[in-house]
Motif scaffolding. Structure first.
Motif, PDB file in Angstrom:
ATOM      1  N   HIS A 142      60.814  20.649 -44.767  1.00 37.63           N
ATOM      2  CA  HIS A 142      60.535  21.847 -45.091  1.00 37.63           C
ATOM      3  C   HIS A 142      61.903  22.369 -46.056  1.00 37.63           C
ATOM      4  O   HIS A 142      62.105  23.496 -45.983  1.00 37.63           O
ATOM      5  CB  HIS A 142      60.949  22.646 -43.786  1.00 37.63           C
ATOM      6  N   TYR A 143      62.491  21.307 -46.644  1.00 41.32           N
ATOM      7  CA  TYR A 143      63.729  21.740 -47.407  1.00 41.32           C
ATOM      8  C   TYR A 143      63.736  20.871 -48.575  1.00 41.32           C
ATOM      9  O   TYR A 143      63.094  19.740 -48.704  1.00 41.32           O
ATOM     10  CB  TYR A 143      65.137  21.462 -46.532  1.00 41.32           C
ATOM     11  N   ASP A 144      64.433  21.339 -49.779  1.00 36.43           N
ATOM     12  CA  ASP A 144      64.794  20.680 -50.995  1.00 36.43           C
ATOM     13  C   ASP A 144      65.517  19.758 -50.454  1.00 36.43           C
ATOM     14  O   ASP A 144      66.719  19.719 -50.019  1.00 36.43           O
ATOM     15  CB  ASP A 144      65.325  21.683 -51.941  1.00 36.43           C
ATOM     16  N   PRO A 145      65.390  18.360 -51.085  1.00 32.31           N
ATOM     17  CA  PRO A 145      66.424  17.290 -50.732  1.00 32.31           C
ATOM     18  C   PRO A 145      67.741  17.457 -51.265  1.00 32.31           C
ATOM     19  O   PRO A 145      68.713  17.125 -50.642  1.00 32.31           O
ATOM     20  CB  PRO A 145      65.622  16.119 -51.413  1.00 32.31           C
ATOM     21  N   GLY A 146      67.942  17.936 -52.449  1.00 33.26           N
ATOM     22  CA  GLY A 146      69.304  18.342 -53.192  1.00 33.26           C
ATOM     23  C   GLY A 146      69.861  19.263 -52.148  1.00 33.26           C
ATOM     24  O   GLY A 146      71.339  19.219 -51.711  1.00 33.26           O
ATOM     25  N   GLU A 147      69.267  20.166 -51.545  1.00 32.97           N
ATOM     26  CA  GLU A 147      70.076  21.095 -50.672  1.00 32.97           C
ATOM     27  C   GLU A 147      70.320  20.412 -49.217  1.00 32.97           C
ATOM     28  O   GLU A 147      71.479  20.702 -48.714  1.00 32.97           O
ATOM     29  CB  GLU A 147      69.265  22.446 -50.269  1.00 32.97           C
ATOM     30  N   LEU A 148      69.760  19.463 -48.776  1.00 26.03           N
ATOM     31  CA  LEU A 148      69.911  18.821 -47.676  1.00 26.03           C
ATOM     32  C   LEU A 148      71.085  18.047 -47.841  1.00 26.03           C
ATOM     33  O   LEU A 148      72.061  17.836 -47.005  1.00 26.03           O
ATOM     34  CB  LEU A 148      68.793  18.006 -47.064  1.00 26.03           C
ATOM     35  N   GLU A 149      71.099  17.489 -48.987  1.00 28.14           N
ATOM     36  CA  GLU A 149      72.423  16.582 -49.291  1.00 28.14           C
ATOM     37  C   GLU A 149      73.605  17.348 -49.307  1.00 28.14           C
ATOM     38  O   GLU A 149      74.700  17.200 -48.905  1.00 28.14           O
ATOM     39  CB  GLU A 149      72.219  15.758 -50.684  1.00 28.14           C
ATOM     40  N   ARG A 150      73.481  18.723 -50.029  1.00 31.19           N
ATOM     41  CA  ARG A 150      74.710  19.378 -50.167  1.00 31.19           C
ATOM     42  C   ARG A 150      75.026  19.998 -48.785  1.00 31.19           C
ATOM     43  O   ARG A 150      76.473  20.100 -48.502  1.00 31.19           O
ATOM     44  CB  ARG A 150      74.283  20.579 -50.948  1.00 31.19           C
ATOM     45  N   ARG A 151      74.357  19.929 -47.793  1.00 28.52           N
ATOM     46  CA  ARG A 151      74.598  20.654 -46.415  1.00 28.52           C
ATOM     47  C   ARG A 151      74.808  19.716 -45.477  1.00 28.52           C
ATOM     48  O   ARG A 151      75.375  20.022 -44.342  1.00 28.52           O
ATOM     49  CB  ARG A 151      73.614  21.641 -45.982  1.00 28.52           C
ATOM     50  N   HIS A 152      74.733  18.446 -45.825  1.00 23.84           N
ATOM     51  CA  HIS A 152      74.703  17.293 -44.922  1.00 23.84           C
ATOM     52  C   HIS A 152      76.048  17.290 -44.039  1.00 23.84           C
ATOM     53  O   HIS A 152      75.819  17.165 -42.551  1.00 23.84           O
ATOM     54  CB  HIS A 152      74.790  15.892 -45.498  1.00 23.84           C
ATOM     55  N   ASP A 153      77.074  17.292 -44.439  1.00 23.36           N
ATOM     56  CA  ASP A 153      78.364  17.022 -43.703  1.00 23.36           C
ATOM     57  C   ASP A 153      78.926  18.530 -43.065  1.00 23.36           C
ATOM     58  O   ASP A 153      80.046  18.557 -42.378  1.00 23.36           O
ATOM     59  CB  ASP A 153      79.445  16.566 -44.550  1.00 23.36           C
ATOM     60  N   GLY A 154      78.317  19.622 -43.299  1.00 25.13           N
ATOM     61  CA  GLY A 154      78.916  21.008 -42.639  1.00 25.13           C
ATOM     62  C   GLY A 154      77.854  21.719 -41.916  1.00 25.13           C
ATOM     63  O   GLY A 154      78.026  22.736 -41.967  1.00 25.13           O
ATOM     64  N   LEU A 155      76.835  20.948 -41.532  1.00 27.90           N
ATOM     65  CA  LEU A 155      75.922  21.744 -40.546  1.00 27.90           C
ATOM     66  C   LEU A 155      76.541  22.501 -39.469  1.00 27.90           C
ATOM     67  O   LEU A 155      76.208  23.408 -38.812  1.00 27.90           O
ATOM     68  CB  LEU A 155      74.776  20.641 -40.046  1.00 27.90           C
ATOM     69  N   ALA A 156      77.348  21.756 -38.380  1.00 26.83           N
ATOM     70  CA  ALA A 156      77.839  22.415 -37.503  1.00 26.83           C
ATOM     71  C   ALA A 156      78.806  23.592 -37.598  1.00 26.83           C
ATOM     72  O   ALA A 156      78.324  24.681 -36.996  1.00 26.83           O
ATOM     73  CB  ALA A 156      78.810  21.422 -36.690  1.00 26.83           C
ATOM     74  N   ASP A 157      79.594  23.464 -38.974  1.00 27.62           N
ATOM     75  CA  ASP A 157      80.018  24.871 -39.192  1.00 27.62           C
ATOM     76  C   ASP A 157      79.192  25.969 -39.462  1.00 27.62           C
ATOM     77  O   ASP A 157      79.340  27.124 -39.325  1.00 27.62           O
ATOM     78  CB  ASP A 157      81.098  24.632 -40.539  1.00 27.62           C
ATOM     79  N   LEU A 158      77.990  25.530 -40.298  1.00 25.39           N
ATOM     80  CA  LEU A 158      77.121  26.464 -40.613  1.00 25.39           C
ATOM     81  C   LEU A 158      76.481  27.043 -39.527  1.00 25.39           C
ATOM     82  O   LEU A 158      76.368  28.397 -39.498  1.00 25.39           O
ATOM     83  CB  LEU A 158      75.987  25.884 -41.623  1.00 25.39           C
ATOM     84  N   PHE A 159      76.213  26.453 -38.606  1.00 23.60           N
ATOM     85  CA  PHE A 159      75.382  26.999 -37.497  1.00 23.60           C
ATOM     86  C   PHE A 159      76.593  27.797 -36.700  1.00 23.60           C
ATOM     87  O   PHE A 159      76.177  28.935 -36.219  1.00 23.60           O
ATOM     88  CB  PHE A 159      75.071  25.724 -36.429  1.00 23.60           C
ATOM     89  N   ILE A 160      77.625  27.430 -36.368  1.00 23.66           N
ATOM     90  CA  ILE A 160      78.545  28.353 -35.889  1.00 23.66           C
ATOM     91  C   ILE A 160      79.016  29.579 -36.305  1.00 23.66           C
ATOM     92  O   ILE A 160      78.964  30.447 -35.750  1.00 23.66           O
ATOM     93  CB  ILE A 160      79.955  27.483 -35.555  1.00 23.66           C
ATOM     94  N   ARG A 161      78.866  29.354 -37.807  1.00 21.58           N
ATOM     95  CA  ARG A 161      79.231  30.703 -38.491  1.00 21.58           C
ATOM     96  C   ARG A 161      77.791  31.838 -38.284  1.00 21.58           C
ATOM     97  O   ARG A 161      78.454  32.960 -38.261  1.00 21.58           O
ATOM     98  CB  ARG A 161      79.276  30.244 -40.118  1.00 21.58           C
ATOM     99  N   GLU A 162      76.981  31.060 -38.605  1.00 20.55           N
ATOM    100  CA  GLU A 162      75.739  32.132 -38.054  1.00 20.55           C
ATOM    101  C   GLU A 162      75.686  32.526 -36.710  1.00 20.55           C
ATOM    102  O   GLU A 162      75.015  33.665 -36.635  1.00 20.55           O
ATOM    103  CB  GLU A 162      74.435  31.321 -38.647  1.00 20.55           C
ATOM    104  N   LEU A 163      76.184  32.018 -35.941  1.00 23.52           N
ATOM    105  CA  LEU A 163      76.094  32.485 -34.349  1.00 23.52           C
ATOM    106  C   LEU A 163      77.286  33.409 -34.155  1.00 23.52           C
ATOM    107  O   LEU A 163      77.043  34.397 -33.237  1.00 23.52           O
ATOM    108  CB  LEU A 163      76.408  31.331 -33.622  1.00 23.52           C
ATOM    109  N   THR A 164      78.195  33.354 -34.886  1.00 19.69           N
ATOM    110  CA  THR A 164      79.347  34.007 -34.596  1.00 19.69           C
ATOM    111  C   THR A 164      80.064  35.044 -35.604  1.00 19.69           C
ATOM    112  O   THR A 164      80.849  35.956 -35.268  1.00 19.69           O
ATOM    113  CB  THR A 164      80.526  33.140 -34.089  1.00 19.69           C
ATOM    114  N   ALA A 165      79.896  34.805 -36.843  1.00 19.13           N
ATOM    115  CA  ALA A 165      80.707  35.664 -37.846  1.00 19.13           C
ATOM    116  C   ALA A 165      79.518  35.890 -38.936  1.00 19.13           C
ATOM    117  O   ALA A 165      80.009  36.778 -39.981  1.00 19.13           O
ATOM    118  CB  ALA A 165      81.220  34.517 -38.587  1.00 19.13           C
ATOM    119  N   ALA A 166      78.312  35.971 -39.011  1.00 20.24           N
ATOM    120  CA  ALA A 166      77.262  36.312 -39.715  1.00 20.24           C
ATOM    121  C   ALA A 166      77.260  37.639 -39.813  1.00 20.24           C
ATOM    122  O   ALA A 166      77.170  38.465 -38.739  1.00 20.24           O
ATOM    123  CB  ALA A 166      75.934  35.595 -39.728  1.00 20.24           C
ATOM    124  N   PRO A 167      76.633  38.408 -40.985  1.00 17.09           N
ATOM    125  CA  PRO A 167      76.409  40.092 -40.850  1.00 17.09           C
ATOM    126  C   PRO A 167      75.417  40.162 -39.698  1.00 17.09           C
ATOM    127  O   PRO A 167      75.440  41.357 -39.012  1.00 17.09           O
ATOM    128  CB  PRO A 167      75.916  40.446 -42.023  1.00 17.09           C
TER     129      PRO A 167
END
Length: 301
Positions: A96-121
């Protein structure tokens, strides 16, 4: 009941949630499903109003990061419809994703999820992950590890797309056995698509919530087993772990098209459950259970 449910308008007490569609989508899009996007705010509002007219008070959108969740639209839709909306972070299958975007996000997923749970608008109230058919591939294992890390930082529940309803016990072994997620913080989705009541019972005995979602979508042939599956779980003492959702993922599945959409949960399924399985079970499935499944003792990471 402890904890708070994180909606797109802010945190609410569990008893405020009301009758809940525990797994659905107002917006979603994927390169794997071209031309089938849910992306019309007016259509989303109409569906919410139709659901609300039947007594619906809450919808949990399981659309994860990167799949067109349009979270910025959700607060206005909630205000206009009077329906609580819980949004999701997380990540679906790799297709469901562009392979390049997955590669860019690979090492920061937990931080992304935490940010969207706690600090996103507009903050998410759950984490969505996905398995593969009868197995967990490398992508799923990586995403689930990140989801577990985000869960431990926040206490957010983890909802799992089980491909065709399979690999439920493998998911619990990974999330709970390997990564230490409490079983009651895991919501296993799409179980009606693989109506093996033995597996359902084992997953319930482990302590997970079980979501039966997507009723009467024309490409699924197991609708006739739904009430049998619910009855088997209730008879085994697991009535407090059952959730229901419509899981509307294409425009044609909405109630103003080929349907049945969100309203069918309350116009079609709820009366049958009340009549055949009892009002107490219906009340638990549509109100009490989702209030507990999505209530979180939120922690700051």
């Amino acid at each position: 009941m402890s904890g708070m449910i994180r909606t797109v308008l802010g945190d609410i007490a569990p008893e405020e949630l009301g009758v809940c569609d525990a797994h659905d989508h107002l917006f979603i899009g994927s390169p794997a499903l071209p031309g089938q996007e849910l992306d019309d705010p007016d259509a989303a509002l109409a569906e919410l109003k139709a659901f609300a007219a039947l007594g619906g008070r809450a919808v949990v959108q399981w659309t994860p990061w990167g799949m067109g969740s349009r979270t910025e639209r959700l607060p206005a839709l909630s205000r206009q419809s009077g329906v609580h909306i819980v949004s999701a972070t997380g990540m679906h299958q790799a297709k469901h994703y562009d392979p390049g975007e997955l590669e860019r996000r690979h090492d920061g997923l937990a931080d992304l999820f935490i940010r969207e749970l706690t600090a996103a608008p507009v903050r998410a109230g759950m984490i969505k992950v996905a398995g593969a058919y009868h197995r967990l591939d490398g992508h799923a294992r990586h995403v689930m590890a990140a989801a577990a890390e985000a869960h431990h930082a926040t206490d957010a529940p983890i909802g799992v797309h089980l491909e065709a309803g399979t690999a439920a016990l493998d998911v619990l072994d990974l999330l709970c056995g390997t990564h230490g997620v409490a079983p009651h913080r895991v919501i296993l989705g799409h179980l009606h698509r693989f109506p093996d009541t033995r597996i359902h019972r084992q997953a319930a005995e482990a302590g997970a919530f079980l979501a039966f979602d997507g009723p009467s979508r024309v490409h699924h042939g197991t609708d006739w087993r739904l009430l049998d599956s619910l009855s088997a779980l209730a008879d085994a003492g697991h009535a407090q772990q059952i959730l229901l959702g419509a899981d509307t993922v294409t425009p044609s599945a909405r109630s103003d098209a080929d349907g049945p959409g969100m309203p069918f949960l309350l116009s079609g399924l709820r009366p049958r459950i009340e009549r055949e399985l009892g009002r107490d079970l219906a009340s638990a499935i549509f109100a009490g259970n989702p209030a507990r499944a999505f209530a979180v003792r939120w922690r700051r990471p």
